[in-house]
Design an enzyme around this catalytic site. Structure first.
Site, PDB file in Angstrom:
ATOM      1  N   TRP A 114     -15.109   2.929  -8.380  1.00  0.00           N
ATOM      2  CA  TRP A 114     -14.506   3.312  -9.670  1.00  0.00           C
ATOM      3  C   TRP A 114     -15.461   3.020 -10.825  1.00  0.00           C
ATOM      4  O   TRP A 114     -15.288   3.528 -11.921  1.00  0.00           O
ATOM      5  CB  TRP A 114     -13.152   2.622  -9.881  1.00  0.00           C
TER       6      TRP A 114
ATOM      7  N   HIS B 250     -15.537  -3.569 -20.140  1.00  0.00           N
ATOM      8  CA  HIS B 250     -14.942  -4.879 -20.358  1.00  0.00           C
ATOM      9  C   HIS B 250     -13.758  -4.850 -21.304  1.00  0.00           C
ATOM     10  O   HIS B 250     -12.705  -5.393 -20.983  1.00  0.00           O
ATOM     11  CB  HIS B 250     -15.952  -5.961 -20.723  1.00  0.00           C
TER      12      HIS B 250
ATOM     13  N   LYS C  36      -3.145 -19.119 -25.102  1.00  0.00           N
ATOM     14  CA  LYS C  36      -1.978 -18.309 -24.755  1.00  0.00           C
ATOM     15  C   LYS C  36      -1.167 -18.976 -23.648  1.00  0.00           C
ATOM     16  O   LYS C  36       0.048 -19.108 -23.748  1.00  0.00           O
ATOM     17  CB  LYS C  36      -2.427 -16.923 -24.299  1.00  0.00           C
TER      18      LYS C  36
ATOM     19  N   HIS D 136     -21.763  -9.536 -18.385  1.00  0.00           N
ATOM     20  CA  HIS D 136     -21.444 -10.509 -17.333  1.00  0.00           C
ATOM     21  C   HIS D 136     -21.017  -9.816 -16.045  1.00  0.00           C
ATOM     22  O   HIS D 136     -20.867 -10.471 -15.026  1.00  0.00           O
ATOM     23  CB  HIS D 136     -20.404 -11.541 -17.800  1.00  0.00           C
ATOM     24  N   HIS D 137     -20.818  -8.508 -16.109  1.00  0.00           N
ATOM     25  CA  HIS D 137     -20.569  -7.757 -14.875  1.00  0.00           C
ATOM     26  C   HIS D 137     -21.880  -7.429 -14.167  1.00  0.00           C
ATOM     27  O   HIS D 137     -21.874  -6.843 -13.102  1.00  0.00           O
ATOM     28  CB  HIS D 137     -19.844  -6.442 -15.188  1.00  0.00           C
TER      29      HIS D 137
ATOM     30  N   THR E  63      -7.697 -17.579 -24.316  1.00  0.00           N
ATOM     31  CA  THR E  63      -6.817 -17.311 -23.180  1.00  0.00           C
ATOM     32  C   THR E  63      -6.033 -18.566 -22.827  1.00  0.00           C
ATOM     33  O   THR E  63      -4.832 -18.517 -22.544  1.00  0.00           O
ATOM     34  CB  THR E  63      -7.626 -16.825 -21.965  1.00  0.00           C
TER      35      THR E  63
ATOM     36  N   HIS F  93      -8.561   4.725  -5.263  1.00  0.00           N
ATOM     37  CA  HIS F  93      -7.582   3.663  -5.492  1.00  0.00           C
ATOM     38  C   HIS F  93      -7.831   3.008  -6.852  1.00  0.00           C
ATOM     39  O   HIS F  93      -6.917   2.843  -7.655  1.00  0.00           O
ATOM     40  CB  HIS F  93      -7.663   2.620  -4.373  1.00  0.00           C
TER      41      HIS F  93
ATOM     42  N   ASP G 168      11.085   7.134 -34.663  1.00  0.00           N
ATOM     43  CA  ASP G 168      10.332   7.713 -33.547  1.00  0.00           C
ATOM     44  C   ASP G 168       8.876   7.314 -33.744  1.00  0.00           C
ATOM     45  O   ASP G 168       8.532   6.580 -34.673  1.00  0.00           O
ATOM     46  CB  ASP G 168      10.474   9.253 -33.539  1.00  0.00           C
TER      47      ASP G 168
ATOM     48  N   ARG H 168     -17.767  -6.806  -1.094  1.00  0.00           N
ATOM     49  CA  ARG H 168     -16.690  -5.844  -1.311  1.00  0.00           C
ATOM     50  C   ARG H 168     -17.149  -4.447  -0.909  1.00  0.00           C
ATOM     51  O   ARG H 168     -18.340  -4.216  -0.696  1.00  0.00           O
ATOM     52  CB  ARG H 168     -16.259  -5.866  -2.774  1.00  0.00           C
TER      53      ARG H 168
ATOM     54  N   SER I 147       5.387 -12.657 -23.662  1.00  0.00           N
ATOM     55  CA  SER I 147       5.765 -13.413 -24.856  1.00  0.00           C
ATOM     56  C   SER I 147       7.142 -13.018 -25.360  1.00  0.00           C
ATOM     57  O   SER I 147       7.741 -13.731 -26.162  1.00  0.00           O
ATOM     58  CB  SER I 147       4.743 -13.196 -25.980  1.00  0.00           C
TER      59      SER I 147
ATOM     60  N   GLU J  51     -11.881  -2.466 -21.611  1.00  0.00           N
ATOM     61  CA  GLU J  51     -10.873  -1.816 -20.766  1.00  0.00           C
ATOM     62  C   GLU J  51     -10.045  -2.847 -19.993  1.00  0.00           C
ATOM     63  O   GLU J  51      -8.842  -2.723 -19.843  1.00  0.00           O
ATOM     64  CB  GLU J  51     -11.569  -0.854 -19.804  1.00  0.00           C
TER      65      GLU J  51
ATOM     66  N   SER K  34      -6.189  11.801 -23.554  1.00  0.00           N
ATOM     67  CA  SER K  34      -4.797  11.375 -23.537  1.00  0.00           C
ATOM     68  C   SER K  34      -4.635   9.970 -24.106  1.00  0.00           C
ATOM     69  O   SER K  34      -3.796   9.737 -24.983  1.00  0.00           O
ATOM     70  CB  SER K  34      -4.268  11.432 -22.103  1.00  0.00           C
ATOM     71  N   SER K  35      -5.456   9.028 -23.639  1.00  0.00           N
ATOM     72  CA  SER K  35      -5.306   7.657 -24.137  1.00  0.00           C
ATOM     73  C   SER K  35      -5.646   7.549 -25.607  1.00  0.00           C
ATOM     74  O   SER K  35      -5.026   6.784 -26.334  1.00  0.00           O
ATOM     75  CB  SER K  35      -6.217   6.658 -23.440  1.00  0.00           C
TER      76      SER K  35
ATOM     77  N   TYR L  60      -9.283  -5.759 -20.941  1.00  0.00           N
ATOM     78  CA  TYR L  60      -8.301  -6.371 -21.841  1.00  0.00           C
ATOM     79  C   TYR L  60      -7.255  -5.369 -22.280  1.00  0.00           C
ATOM     80  O   TYR L  60      -6.132  -5.751 -22.595  1.00  0.00           O
ATOM     81  CB  TYR L  60      -9.017  -7.017 -23.026  1.00  0.00           C
TER      82      TYR L  60
END
Lengths: 533, 187, 392
Positions: free
Chosen positions: A144, A256, A334, A305-306, A331, A79, A108, A453, A271, A258, A172-173, A260
């Protein structure tokens, strides 16, 4: 082979698309590729969503009713992987493909051939990933985040396929983001300065740089895993002089930014939408750009921090705490800018606006719980509980996913030439909004009360709110079928959209016809008079 | 137009260069992390053999408890234990102790002991002049061994540290080191 | 004329906004009366540190709620009042330098206000002075091992602590009792008002040892040892969980800590030490088949059934069946060997570290003679012991 296609395409340049399946296989048109990405992302969203529903169905009541713990772990892992790499990221790449050339007045993407490759790698990557479900020993079951040594020494045999799938997604990315950078930096309409670009383009430019910087690190970490598993190295095995904690450092150095990568384009979408429906210019354009850039920069220096519970020296814990808290500042800027954009506007609440406003509110809730998670001593209690699950789902579901839906509703009339069904759209919004909150809000409390979790079963005191959460998940899940119906209905027909579509909309994409012709801006557009601030 | 193409391919190549660079950087994180751990003692890693750059002054007024732990990692059948659980030591003074190991399995096995110190910030002050963890251990079936450890606690050890735990975890590396091990005798 | 019209409309707008606001407050307050928040919040715990953490949590939670109320309040007000349907005309401003500076700088001060108490709590947590009791906590797939360190090896107490809830309860074949999935066979026992140091490590994959009431959560990492500590102030039973995904039974390895008065702790410890001596003696005696089978079944259910299943049929291929095939009906020495030494590269652990020789002998005998396996032979604890000590 490619030369043949190239010349064929050159001949064809100013005509419509080819007919039949090969149009989609061989296409180098940014709109076609954008469409492919969006449909691919939506199908992954449904597959990953089904896995989420398996999880929530199992957690509906205490006890093991539907699945065994081994399979439960495969579900949580798949998932996460599918939603992150298959749903959210391709959706944003799809939006970038459709919108970036139209927003900057380019004919293009800069590298159309590569664009085609970067999409067509994805179906193979995910076919490989999904095929692991049918392998002996089952699919990846280590979460994951695939922490070693659970994902190396203790992994099912399918881990090798998982590694190659991640490599393909990474390639790909990376190709997709190189394309975005080259397009934005080279193909802007004459006279469009960087600080004239719509925020969606800005956020994507920054996102693309993040992707280019961190996807190779992810590729590196899975390569190290591969070597540990098959070639006898010991990057992550303490017995051979390695360190399992090193895995987490390298992973989160990717992980991390990732996070963002999955939210910055959402900032761009919102926006664009809020000013349109507030009929008022975006407040603080410059500070929006600077805030996005500082968030991107900070994302590189806060990864640990993870890992507060992994055991770091106090200086390390303090540094990562302070740096993480700092992210709240840009943040906040924003969020305040969006609120100030709404303030004193003349608002209407069509479906895109509803999703955008829900984004601002619910993303802020996710941001505030993120701030709480940054506080190390409190994090010792929150870490790896449902509080964290609630936090990141708040930023990802009503964050990223709502923004993608808002974008779909907002630009669908431009893409298809037809208006979507507003009543159904609003129904979809309210069902999703209620579903999301019923699902994830109680998870804050389940987590604070002590439920970790990735648990297939739980103690009795968590039963009530888990049941509520599961009900919410099914409401949310099934209401996405309504979304599918609305989109198909809109593609098939409906009230014709005007070129401008929304009366307050600004930007080059609204100056072209609806539906957008197959080739747009073959000659660069003249920019509208610049409104000097 | 041609010039544009040129700029674009140059930029694409540059970005590909960044990609390759970041991939290499991912691997460079491994030695960087190693250095970071050595400097900060993060994760309780101790350094290799210690050679005194200058003779350490013995701190006569201070006693520190050193505690030894010995554990086997998964599937490691050896008996492995410290011969003493704790020692009261003075910083700056050299001490030695002995760990015991025996191989009860039916084959010759290779083992590697991995040290770790708690609290972390004490790791860099724990100097080992001689340690069985610097090399791999090979024991035939039924063989027993006493393994020496010589160490000095650095007098600069922060005053807040009163007890220092040195843990060894014994890993079975027989399969990894297979090529170097003689064939186990067949029973 | 137009101006009056507009003023009138905007006053109308404010009235609508006010009505909505009152309604929202009414709904919100009735909700808070109905809900029982104590079961939904972080525990205050029973140590000085855990209370500090709770206070910190409530502080930052309060600040976040306050920020939320202000920001969302403004947004909602704006949504109710600044609508086209009420005839509100859009303003044209898009910059306000003072405001932008304010909302950049004020949050920094709020953050400092949060960081200061957080730093001081963290410093308290990182105190590494001498402890009264040192306990090694070792994570296994999927149970915990506790060792009470002692200078005299004979006085050391070491035991496994695993889930007490029988599979019948989680497979819904029996009603779920109180402390479902939160009870263990051998809880960790510690005295109150003593500084207890936990040395946390792992045998296989990464686990995480979490007792919310102590505000202790530390990852257990193979090859590394981490320390944490607690001074528990009230006697009681405190329950915790493994919080790092560690494989199949991650959700089935709870932690139970029993905090007792010093005296009770001492007698408990003496009892445990005696038990260890008894085991030493039972290894020497000759066991009957019935004794071995009885003990064997208990050991099997506790240590083997999670993988090989109660009925012995396992979950192939990861966890092979023991019924009518393999070592369980084959070579006795090989059978004892795999239980004692485990099997490299598989989930089969070396149980010599977890079980005493009597338990190993019993479980091997049980496996050879249960579920229709009828090898008929048995192995005595002293034979297993001989193998472990390897005195040949």
């Amino acid at each position: 082979m490619s030369a043949v296609i190239e010349s064929h395409h050159d001949d064809d340049h100013h005509h419509g698309p080819d007919k039949g399946l090969m149009r989609w296989v061989l296409t180098t048109n940014h709109k076609d590729i954008g469409t492919l990405y969006l449909w691919f992302s939506f199908s992954m969203f449904l597959i990953g969503g089904c896995m989420a529903l398996v999880i929530r169905a199992e957690l509906f009541q205490p006890g093991l009713q539907l699945v065994v713990p081994e399979f439960f772990n495969q579900m949580t892992t798949m998932h996460g992987l599918i939603m992150v790499f298959g749903a959210v990221m391709p959706a944003f790449v799809g939006l970038a493909n459709w919108l970036v050339p139209m927003m900057i007045g380019a004919p293009d993407m800069a590298l159309p051939r590569m664009n085609n490759y970067s999409f067509w790698i994805l179906p193979f990557a995910f076919a490989m990933l999904l095929s692991t479900l049918f392998m002996e020993g089952g699919a990846p079951n280590f979460g994951w985040t695939f922490y070693a040594p659970l994902s190396t020494e203790y992994a099912p045999p399918s881990v090798t396929f998982f590694i190659f799938a991640v490599h393909l997604m990474g390639i790909s990315s990376i190709m997709g983001s190189i394309n975005v950078v080259v397009t934005i930096l080279n193909l802007r309409a004459p006279g469009m300065r960087l600080m004239d670009m719509p925020l969606f383009v800005w956020t994507w430019l920054i996102t693309a740089y993040l992707l280019i910087a961190v996807m190779p690190v992810l590729a590196g970490v899975v390569t190290m895993m591969l070597m540990d598993i098959h070639f006898g190295t010991a990057f992550f095995n303490a017995g051979g002089g390695g360190d399992p904690v090193l895995f987490q450092h390298v992973f989160w150095f990717f992980g991390h930014p990732e996070v963002y990568i999955m939210i910055l384009p959402a900032f761009g979408v919102v926006s664009a939408i809020i000013p349109t429906f507030a009929r008022k210019k975006l407040f603080g354009y410059d500070s929006m750009v600077y805030a996005t850039a500082s968030i991107a920069f900070l994302s590189f220096i806060v990864w640990a921090h993870h890992m507060f519970t992994v055991g770091m020296p106090i200086a390390g814990e303090l540094y990562f705490m302070y740096a993480t808290m700092l992210i709240a500042v840009p943040t906040g800027v924003k969020v305040f800018n969006w609120v100030a954009t709404m303030w004193q506007g003349s608002m209407t609440f069509e479906t895109p606006m509803l999703f955008a406003i829900a984004f601002v509110i619910l993303f802020t809730i996710g941001g505030l719980s993120g701030l709480m998670l940054a506080i190390v001593p409190a994090d010792f209690q929150y870490h790896d509980t449902y509080f964290v699950v609630a936090h990141f789902h708040y930023v990802l579901v009503p964050g990223s996913i709502f923004s993608i839906m808002a974008a779909a509703y907002y630009w669908l009339p431009k893409w298809t030439g037809n208006m979507y069904d507003e009543t159904l759209g609003k129904t979809h919004f309210w069902l999703s909004f209620v579903g999301v909150n019923v699902t994830f809000f109680p998870q804050h409390f389940i987590g604070l009360a002590g439920m970790p979790r990735r648990y297939p079963d739980y103690a009795l005191q968590f039963a009530d709110w888990n049941m509520v959460s599961s009900v919410g998940a099914f409401i949310f899940g099934f209401s996405q079928l309504l979304f599918l119906f609305i989109v198909i209905k809109c593609v098939m027909g409906g009230k014709k959209a005007t070129d401008e579509v929304w009366d307050g909309a600004e930007g080059l994409e609204w100056t072209i016809a609806s539906p957008a012709p197959y080739h747009t801006f073959s000659t660069p557009p003249a920019l509208p008079e610049r409104a000097m601030a | 137009m041609a010039a544009d193409q040129n700029i674009q391919s140059k930029m694409t190549l540059k970005l590909l260069g960044v990609v390759v660079g970041m991939f290499v950087f991912g691997f460079a994180l491994v030695p960087l992390y190693e250095v970071y751990c050595q400097v900060t003692g993060a994760n309780g890693k101790t350094a290799g053999p210690y050679t005194a750059s200058a003779t350490l002054e013995v701190d006569k007024d201070r006693w520190v408890t050193v505690q030894f732990l010995a554990n086997n990692n998964a599937n490691m059948p050896w008996e492995f234990r410290p011969t003493v659980r704790t020692m009261k030591v003075q910083p700056g003074q050299a001490y030695s102790t002995v760990f015991f190991a025996s191989n009860p399995s039916r084959q010759t096995m290779m083992a590697q002991a991995i040290p770790s110190v708690a609290p972390f910030h004490a790791a860099e002050y724990f100097h080992k002049t001689e340690c069985f963890c610097f090399e791999q251990q090979e024991l035939a079936r039924g063989e027993r061994i006493e393994m020496p450890l010589k160490f000095i606690i650095d007098p600069h050890l922060p005053a807040s540290v009163e007890t220092l735990t040195l843990s060894y975890t014994l890993f079975d590396i027989t399969q990894v080191a297979d090529s170097t091990v003689t064939e186990p005798p067949v029973s | 004329m137009a101006g009056t019209e507009k003023r009138h409309q905007s006053r109308n707008g404010y009235m609508v906004g006010l009505k909505w606001l009152i309604a929202a407050i009414a709904v919100g307050s009735s909700w808070s009366v109905l809900a029982d928040w104590s079961a939904l919040n972080m525990t205050q715990g029973v140590t000085e540190i855990s209370r500090e953490v709770y206070d910190l949590h409530m502080l930052i939670f309060g600040i976040c709620v306050l920020i939320g109320i202000i920001v969302f309040g403004i947004m909602i007000w704006s949504m109710l009042v600044h609508r086209k349907s009420l005839g509100h005309e859009p303003a044209t401003f898009s910059h306000n330098t003072k405001l932008e500076y304010a909302w950049t700088i004020i949050p920094i001060f709020i953050l400092i206000g949060m960081a200061v108490p957080a730093t001081s709590t963290l410093r308290d947590m990182y105190d590494s002075s001498n402890a009264d009791i040192d306990i090694e906590v070792r994570g296994y797939q999927w149970k915990w091992q506790y060792t009470y360190l002692n200078d005299d090896p004979a006085q050391e107490v070491k035991f496994m602590s695993s889930l007490l809830t029988p599979p019948d309860e989680f497979y819904n074949r029996a009603p779920k009792r109180e402390h479902y999935l939160s009870d263990v066979d051998n809880p960790l026992v510690i005295p109150i008002n003593k500084r207890v140091r936990f040395l946390i490590t792992s045998n296989d994959v990464i686990h995480s040892w979490w007792v919310p009431d102590f505000a202790v959560k530390k990852d257990a990492i193979p090859g590394f040892v981490h320390e944490s500590w607690a001074v528990v102030e009230e006697p009681g039973i405190y329950r915790g969980k493994c919080t790092e995904l560690c494989g199949k039974d991650h959700g089935f390895m709870p932690i139970v800590v029993k905090a007792v008065e010093q005296q009770e702790y001492e007698s408990w410890l003496a009892m445990k030490q005696q038990e260890a001596k008894d085991v030493y003696e039972t290894v020497g005696k000759t066991w009957s088949m019935a004794e071995l089978m009885e003990t064997g079944e208990q050991v099997y259910i506790q240590h083997c059934a999670t993988c090989h299943q109660i009925n012995g049929e396992g979950i192939p291929p990861a966890f092979p069946s023991l019924v009518g095939q393999g070592l369980a009906v084959g070579d006795l020495d090989g059978h004892v060997d795999i239980v004692v030494n485990g099997k490299a590269g598989s989930a089969m652990q070396a149980f010599a570290a977890q079980l005493n020789p009597a338990e190993i002998a019993a479980v091997v005998t049980y496996e050879r003679n249960a579920w229709g396996n009828d090898v008929g032979d048995l192995v005595q604890p002293r034979e297993v012991n001989a193998l472990i000590v390897a005195e040949e």
